[in-house]
Scaffold this motif. Structure first.
Motif, PDB file in Angstrom:
ATOM      1  N   ALA A  97      87.068  89.849   1.611  1.00  0.00           N
ATOM      2  CA  ALA A  97      85.969  90.820   1.688  1.00  0.00           C
ATOM      3  C   ALA A  97      85.107  90.589   2.916  1.00  0.00           C
ATOM      4  CB  ALA A  97      85.110  90.746   0.428  1.00  0.00           C
ATOM      5  N   GLY A  98      85.172  89.399   3.488  1.00  0.00           N
ATOM      6  CA  GLY A  98      84.396  89.096   4.675  1.00  0.00           C
ATOM      7  C   GLY A  98      85.068  89.479   5.968  1.00  0.00           C
ATOM      8  N   ASP A  99      86.302  89.971   5.900  1.00  0.00           N
ATOM      9  CA  ASP A  99      87.029  90.304   7.127  1.00  0.00           C
ATOM     10  C   ASP A  99      86.548  91.614   7.757  1.00  0.00           C
ATOM     11  OD1 ASP A  99      88.438  88.013   6.734  1.00  0.00           O
ATOM     12  OD2 ASP A  99      90.391  88.951   6.431  1.00  0.00           O
ATOM     13  N   ARG A 100      86.087  92.549   6.918  1.00  0.00           N
ATOM     14  CA  ARG A 100      85.482  93.779   7.429  1.00  0.00           C
ATOM     15  C   ARG A 100      84.600  94.375   6.343  1.00  0.00           C
ATOM     16  NH1 ARG A 100      88.388  98.738  10.807  1.00  0.00           N
ATOM     17  NH2 ARG A 100      86.417  99.647  11.550  1.00  0.00           N
ATOM     18  N   GLY A 101      83.406  94.772   6.726  1.00  0.00           N
ATOM     19  CA  GLY A 101      82.492  95.352   5.749  1.00  0.00           C
ATOM     20  C   GLY A 101      83.015  96.672   5.209  1.00  0.00           C
ATOM     21  N   ARG A 102      82.983  96.791   3.872  1.00  0.00           N
ATOM     22  CA  ARG A 102      83.451  98.016   3.214  1.00  0.00           C
ATOM     23  C   ARG A 102      82.417  98.464   2.190  1.00  0.00           C
ATOM     24  NH1 ARG A 102      88.067  95.643   0.543  1.00  0.00           N
ATOM     25  NH2 ARG A 102      87.326  93.671   1.385  1.00  0.00           N
ATOM     26  N   LYS A 117      69.865  89.304  -2.771  1.00  0.00           N
ATOM     27  CA  LYS A 117      69.541  87.947  -2.318  1.00  0.00           C
ATOM     28  C   LYS A 117      70.290  86.901  -3.139  1.00  0.00           C
ATOM     29  CE  LYS A 117      65.586  84.974  -1.243  1.00  0.00           C
ATOM     30  NZ  LYS A 117      66.072  83.764  -1.936  1.00  0.00           N
ATOM     31  N   GLU A 118      70.441  87.157  -4.430  1.00  0.00           N
ATOM     32  CA  GLU A 118      71.182  86.227  -5.283  1.00  0.00           C
ATOM     33  C   GLU A 118      72.632  86.108  -4.821  1.00  0.00           C
ATOM     34  OE1 GLU A 118      71.846  85.516 -10.085  1.00  0.00           O
ATOM     35  OE2 GLU A 118      71.431  87.536  -9.342  1.00  0.00           O
ATOM     36  N   ILE A 119      73.235  87.221  -4.462  1.00  0.00           N
ATOM     37  CA  ILE A 119      74.616  87.224  -3.960  1.00  0.00           C
ATOM     38  C   ILE A 119      74.697  86.455  -2.641  1.00  0.00           C
ATOM     39  CG2 ILE A 119      76.465  88.687  -3.055  1.00  0.00           C
ATOM     40  CD1 ILE A 119      75.478  90.863  -5.047  1.00  0.00           C
ATOM     41  N   ILE A 120      73.776  86.741  -1.742  1.00  0.00           N
ATOM     42  CA  ILE A 120      73.776  86.095  -0.427  1.00  0.00           C
ATOM     43  C   ILE A 120      73.525  84.595  -0.552  1.00  0.00           C
ATOM     44  CG2 ILE A 120      72.563  85.964   1.787  1.00  0.00           C
ATOM     45  CD1 ILE A 120      71.986  89.035   1.368  1.00  0.00           C
ATOM     46  N   ASP A 121      72.550  84.221  -1.365  1.00  0.00           N
ATOM     47  CA  ASP A 121      72.216  82.800  -1.503  1.00  0.00           C
ATOM     48  C   ASP A 121      73.336  82.002  -2.157  1.00  0.00           C
ATOM     49  OD1 ASP A 121      69.789  83.171  -0.287  1.00  0.00           O
ATOM     50  OD2 ASP A 121      68.625  83.184  -2.142  1.00  0.00           O
ATOM     51  N   THR A 122      74.003  82.596  -3.146  1.00  0.00           N
ATOM     52  CA  THR A 122      75.085  81.889  -3.836  1.00  0.00           C
ATOM     53  C   THR A 122      76.293  81.710  -2.935  1.00  0.00           C
ATOM     54  OG1 THR A 122      74.356  82.778  -5.969  1.00  0.00           O
ATOM     55  CG2 THR A 122      76.596  81.900  -5.857  1.00  0.00           C
ATOM     56  N   ASN A 123      76.636  82.749  -2.194  1.00  0.00           N
ATOM     57  CA  ASN A 123      77.864  82.727  -1.393  1.00  0.00           C
ATOM     58  C   ASN A 123      77.690  82.145   0.003  1.00  0.00           C
ATOM     59  OD1 ASN A 123      79.901  84.168  -3.148  1.00  0.00           O
ATOM     60  ND2 ASN A 123      78.279  85.705  -3.103  1.00  0.00           N
ATOM     61  N   PHE A 124      76.461  82.155   0.504  1.00  0.00           N
ATOM     62  CA  PHE A 124      76.271  81.707   1.890  1.00  0.00           C
ATOM     63  C   PHE A 124      75.179  80.647   2.054  1.00  0.00           C
ATOM     64  CE2 PHE A 124      74.208  82.225   6.103  1.00  0.00           C
ATOM     65  CZ  PHE A 124      75.238  81.719   6.876  1.00  0.00           C
ATOM     66  N   THR A 125      73.933  80.991   1.726  1.00  0.00           N
ATOM     67  CA  THR A 125      72.818  80.083   2.014  1.00  0.00           C
ATOM     68  C   THR A 125      72.997  78.721   1.355  1.00  0.00           C
ATOM     69  OG1 THR A 125      71.426  82.074   1.964  1.00  0.00           O
ATOM     70  CG2 THR A 125      70.316  79.952   2.160  1.00  0.00           C
ATOM     71  N   GLY A 126      73.311  78.728   0.062  1.00  0.00           N
ATOM     72  CA  GLY A 126      73.509  77.470  -0.651  1.00  0.00           C
ATOM     73  C   GLY A 126      74.688  76.682  -0.130  1.00  0.00           C
ATOM     74  N   ALA A 127      75.738  77.398   0.272  1.00  0.00           N
ATOM     75  CA  ALA A 127      76.915  76.726   0.819  1.00  0.00           C
ATOM     76  C   ALA A 127      76.573  75.992   2.112  1.00  0.00           C
ATOM     77  CB  ALA A 127      78.029  77.743   1.068  1.00  0.00           C
ATOM     78  N   VAL A 128      75.820  76.644   2.986  1.00  0.00           N
ATOM     79  CA  VAL A 128      75.407  75.999   4.235  1.00  0.00           C
ATOM     80  C   VAL A 128      74.567  74.758   3.932  1.00  0.00           C
ATOM     81  CG1 VAL A 128      74.014  76.267   6.320  1.00  0.00           C
ATOM     82  CG2 VAL A 128      75.511  78.135   5.568  1.00  0.00           C
ATOM     83  N   SER A 129      73.669  74.872   2.971  1.00  0.00           N
ATOM     84  CA  SER A 129      72.791  73.755   2.624  1.00  0.00           C
ATOM     85  C   SER A 129      73.579  72.517   2.213  1.00  0.00           C
ATOM     86  CB  SER A 129      71.841  74.176   1.496  1.00  0.00           C
ATOM     87  OG  SER A 129      71.121  73.070   1.004  1.00  0.00           O
ATOM     88  N   LEU A 140      80.002  83.047   5.564  1.00  0.00           N
ATOM     89  CA  LEU A 140      80.627  81.776   5.197  1.00  0.00           C
ATOM     90  C   LEU A 140      81.845  81.502   6.059  1.00  0.00           C
ATOM     91  CD1 LEU A 140      80.798  79.297   3.370  1.00  0.00           C
ATOM     92  CD2 LEU A 140      82.123  80.680   1.752  1.00  0.00           C
ATOM     93  N   THR A 141      82.669  82.523   6.295  1.00  0.00           N
ATOM     94  CA  THR A 141      83.858  82.354   7.137  1.00  0.00           C
ATOM     95  C   THR A 141      83.471  81.921   8.550  1.00  0.00           C
ATOM     96  OG1 THR A 141      85.183  83.933   5.874  1.00  0.00           O
ATOM     97  CG2 THR A 141      85.834  83.554   8.148  1.00  0.00           C
ATOM     98  N   ALA A 142      82.453  82.577   9.129  1.00  0.00           N
ATOM     99  CA  ALA A 142      81.991  82.203  10.470  1.00  0.00           C
ATOM    100  C   ALA A 142      81.408  80.797  10.473  1.00  0.00           C
ATOM    101  CB  ALA A 142      80.962  83.217  10.967  1.00  0.00           C
ATOM    102  N   TYR A 143      80.668  80.464   9.424  1.00  0.00           N
ATOM    103  CA  TYR A 143      80.092  79.123   9.312  1.00  0.00           C
ATOM    104  C   TYR A 143      81.191  78.060   9.272  1.00  0.00           C
ATOM    105  CZ  TYR A 143      78.085  74.989   7.189  1.00  0.00           C
ATOM    106  OH  TYR A 143      77.740  73.683   6.920  1.00  0.00           O
ATOM    107  N   LEU A 144      82.213  78.282   8.446  1.00  0.00           N
ATOM    108  CA  LEU A 144      83.299  77.314   8.336  1.00  0.00           C
ATOM    109  C   LEU A 144      84.042  77.170   9.658  1.00  0.00           C
ATOM    110  CD1 LEU A 144      84.643  78.340   4.821  1.00  0.00           C
ATOM    111  CD2 LEU A 144      83.463  76.195   5.376  1.00  0.00           C
ATOM    112  N   SER A 145      84.183  78.272  10.386  1.00  0.00           N
ATOM    113  CA  SER A 145      84.824  78.215  11.705  1.00  0.00           C
ATOM    114  C   SER A 145      84.021  77.331  12.651  1.00  0.00           C
ATOM    115  CB  SER A 145      84.951  79.628  12.278  1.00  0.00           C
ATOM    116  OG  SER A 145      85.491  79.603  13.581  1.00  0.00           O
ATOM    117  N   GLY A 146      82.710  77.518  12.659  1.00  0.00           N
ATOM    118  CA  GLY A 146      81.869  76.689  13.510  1.00  0.00           C
ATOM    119  C   GLY A 146      81.865  75.233  13.081  1.00  0.00           C
ATOM    120  N   LEU A 147      81.862  75.005  11.773  1.00  0.00           N
ATOM    121  CA  LEU A 147      81.903  73.637  11.255  1.00  0.00           C
ATOM    122  C   LEU A 147      83.213  72.964  11.645  1.00  0.00           C
ATOM    123  CD1 LEU A 147      80.080  71.809   9.457  1.00  0.00           C
ATOM    124  CD2 LEU A 147      81.476  72.553   7.514  1.00  0.00           C
TER     125      LEU A 147
END
Length: 245
Positions: A139-144, A103-115, A157-164
């Protein structure tokens, strides 16, 4: 002198620092935002002396989203551009076993960025100007298997920025997605990275600055990563599953 301000979120990161210096060299004043204000103040002093611009340090926590509206409201003057460089690589194996680490990884890289970016986007759309730079990851281009929790957050984040970018285009606001690939930063310290695939912070700063000037949509800091990820993305699943990426 340019006279406009930019906001660096995660300004103690090597890439943000390099970008800040490149924009300062072009005459931009700089708001430096991160948790370690003491380090920010050192960089602020450097920018003032080296580039003869205005610079200031302000406390910012990407995962304290309740504070984001007040943080942005308190910025004076308001920035013409923002570079989001907050990120946490984390430990994949630990995150698999302990959800709070995931959750810390997700919140730092995505949730907080959206906020924070939604707060900024609303202001830029109202003013009908500005640019937003989001530092995502290949690393977001394909899950490994090696980093799929970090990668999934960066994919978001990449999808969010595309939509933004799609949303803000009509308002004249530019949104740039940056995918560094390997980069020689504090985050990757101690890793054995191949020189030809590893960008230096100054290189990233220059590429980001030029991409903003040219209103690019998405860039890979080292162009070879576009080819590498094209191949990885298009590997058939039955082959991809047998790799050790």
């Amino acid at each position: 002198m340019n006279g406009q301000w930019i906001l660096l979120l995660g300004a103690n990161s090597d890439m943000a620092r390099a970008a800040g210096r490149r924009f300062a060299a072009a005459g931009y004043n700089v708001h430096l935002a991160s948790r370690n204000v003491q380090e920010l103040e050192k960089e602020s002093a450097h920018l003032k002396v080296a580039y003869r611009v205005q610079a200031g340090a302000v406390s910012f926590n990407i995962v304290d989203w309740d504070s984001h509206p007040a943080f942005y409201a308190g910025l004076h003057p308001k920035p013409q551009g923002v570079v989001l460089a907050c990120g946490l690589l984390g430990d994949q194996e630990q995150a698999q076993k302990e959800f709070p680490r995931a959750k810390e990884i997700i919140d730092t890289n995505f949730t907080g960025a959206v906020s924070i970016l939604e707060v900024i986007a609303a202001d830029f759309a109202r003013r009908r100007s500005g640019f937003i730079v989001g530092i995502s990851s290949v690393a977001g281009d394909r899950g490994r298997q090696s980093n799929y929790i970090y990668g999934s957050a960066k994919a978001g984040l990449t999808a969010y920025l595309s939509g933004l970018r799609h949303r803000l285009h009509a308002s004249g606001v530019h949104v740039l997605t940056v995918k560094p690939g390997f980069a020689a930063t504090k985050m990757t310290a101690g890793m054995d990275l191949p020189d030809k695939l590893t960008a230096q912070p100054q290189e990233a700063g220059e590429r980001i600055f030029k991409a903003v000037q040219k209103r690019k949509n998405t860039i890979y800091i080292r162009p070879i990563w576009r080819l590498i990820m094209f191949i990885i993305i298009h590997l058939p699943e039955f082959i991809f599953k047998r790799t050790r990426l």
